[in-house]
Each structure stands twice: as C-alpha cells, then as structure tokens.
Write a protein that holds these residues in place. Sequence first.
Motif, PDB file in Angstrom:
ATOM      1  N   ASP A 158      22.267  42.483  87.095  1.00 19.80           N
ATOM      2  CA  ASP A 158      23.283  43.338  87.413  1.00 19.80           C
ATOM      3  C   ASP A 158      22.669  44.254  88.630  1.00 19.80           C
ATOM      4  O   ASP A 158      21.775  44.882  88.467  1.00 19.80           O
ATOM      5  CB  ASP A 158      23.799  44.271  86.421  1.00 19.80           C
ATOM      6  N   PRO A 159      22.969  43.851  89.945  1.00 16.50           N
ATOM      7  CA  PRO A 159      22.428  44.720  91.051  1.00 16.50           C
ATOM      8  C   PRO A 159      22.508  46.014  91.064  1.00 16.50           C
ATOM      9  O   PRO A 159      21.820  46.931  91.494  1.00 16.50           O
ATOM     10  CB  PRO A 159      23.176  44.112  92.269  1.00 16.50           C
ATOM     11  N   SER A 160      23.392  46.837  90.363  1.00 10.91           N
ATOM     12  CA  SER A 160      23.679  48.127  90.205  1.00 10.91           C
ATOM     13  C   SER A 160      22.678  48.753  89.236  1.00 10.91           C
ATOM     14  O   SER A 160      22.593  49.958  88.901  1.00 10.91           O
ATOM     15  CB  SER A 160      24.995  48.703  90.067  1.00 10.91           C
ATOM     16  N   ALA A 161      22.170  47.802  88.102  1.00 11.55           N
ATOM     17  CA  ALA A 161      21.247  48.268  87.270  1.00 11.55           C
ATOM     18  C   ALA A 161      19.733  48.051  87.425  1.00 11.55           C
ATOM     19  O   ALA A 161      19.664  46.744  87.697  1.00 11.55           O
ATOM     20  CB  ALA A 161      21.759  47.693  85.856  1.00 11.55           C
ATOM     21  N   PRO A 162      18.936  49.149  87.467  1.00  7.53           N
ATOM     22  CA  PRO A 162      17.743  48.615  87.930  1.00  7.53           C
ATOM     23  C   PRO A 162      16.804  48.331  86.795  1.00  7.53           C
ATOM     24  O   PRO A 162      17.107  48.663  85.553  1.00  7.53           O
ATOM     25  CB  PRO A 162      17.224  50.232  88.226  1.00  7.53           C
TER      26      PRO A 162
END
Length: 290
Positions: A158-162
Amino acid sequence: MKVTTAFLPSLLLAGAGSIATAASSWGFEEATISIQGKGAGIGGGHKDKLSDNVPLSKPLTLGAVDNLKIVLTAVEDKNPRRPHQAFLTIADPTTNLETIYPLAVKESGKGKVELTQKDLPPQFLASTKPLRASLILGSFGSSRPFSSHVFNLALALDPSAPIALPEKPLRYGKQPEIHHNFKADPKSPPRVISLLFTLAILATLHILLSVWFSLGANINHLSTAMRTAPISHTLFFGSIVALEGIFFMYYTSWNLFQTMPAAAAVGGVAFLSGSRALSEVQQRRLEGLR
C-alpha cells in the motif's frame, strides 16, 4: 556358471530398483492456492493448482488487504494421512531470511494455511524480489519427507502506508568513550563566618564552667586523681584534645580517608583510658570524697 555370473549385476540392479520403489514417501494431492481480496465474494480472486514437482511459472501477487489460502491433501505413498510436521516456508532470496507457517491438518490429511501481509515479517515488505514459498511434509518412520519449492510470491504494498522496519538489535561491541564530569570538591565557608562561630563557641565557655562549679565540681581533687591514676587521666584528657584536633584537620585539609583511621585510633585510646579514669572517680565517690 558363466551365465549366472553375467546376469548377477542385472539382478542386483533390479533388486535395488524394487527396494527403491518399495520405499514410501510423503507428498500432497488436490492442492490449490487462492488469493482473494477484501470484499471479492465467493469465487472471486485468483486461484491456481499446485504441483508437487514443478513450481508455478509466474509469481503470485499478494496485495495489502488480500488473503492467501492453501488447501491440500497430505499423502503418504498415495494414501491420505496426517503428517507429524506440515509447514509452509517463505524465504527472501536476497537476505536468506525465512519464516515458517504451520498447516492445520486433520486426520484425513486435509490441511490448509492462510496468511496476509500482516503475517509476514516487516523485512519481507522491503524485499525487491519475489519471495520463495516451499512446502514441507514429514513424519516419523521410514517414509521420505517432502520438501519442494511450489510458487513465488510478489508483494503489492500500500503506497500510503509506510513500511515500519524494526530497529537493529543491540550488538555488544566497542562503544564511544565515556567522559565523566565529576563535581568540584566542596569549598570551605569564608574565614569570617568560621571565626564568628568560633568566637560564639568560646563565649559560651564561661557558662559551661559556671554550671560545672554549680553542680559540685572540685578542682582540689585533681592532685588526688593524678596521683591515683595518672596514666588513665592523662590519656583520657589527651585523647579528647586529640579528637578535637582531628576534627579541626578534617575541617581544614584532611579528607575522610585520612580522618577515619586517626579517629578510630584515638577513639580506642579514649574508651580504654576513660573507663579506668571513671573507675577512679567512682572509687572516690564511694569513699565520700566529692
């Protein structure tokens, strides 16, 4: 005899082949792998059949909210049985880090395992190559265990979750040099204040002497005391003066390690001589001399 000798190697090879064929081994049948996204419903997602000798040709993709499920039937020599050990291993080919997920297997040999990205170690999420997945089946006895690469797994993050990678473990080794900053030695108070307190103490001596004489002190007995026990009285009085001198040296220049041995030695002399001096005073009291 020559014919028998000629056929002996062939008979040995045939016997060895029959023994190898008779040896049982573990494996699996009817194995399927499915990856289903959240809310995909029944029959949604991706599904493939797994082979016990050839891995899947293309890597499977596991998304951030996907669920991976493997269903199989463990067999021993083609007979469904429950193995003592059944694991799915996933390894990172770059770092050789490996983790294991046990399969829940019934007595009928039916087994399954499910996992998501949250079940994977955080280090796997940082891998740039597909992960290597293998199946391991084995149990007690002479049956040969099964261990084989069955598929590759790519992670779609998920690109929004580091990625929350764990901190490096503490390793014992050379550390930076520690510099201790000790407090400065305590300073004596100003001499003016010390002199004021000294004069205040000296000013109270006349009060002490007045109370002493009012309680019946008799200086006339000094000669008698010195004649009866001269050593005891001299050492007792000298030890008291010496203790005062030690306290003065500690206040002005000595430290605690210099003061304690001297105070212990003088204190011992004061205790022994004082007991004998007081015994002499008691004897005079018993004789009625005051």
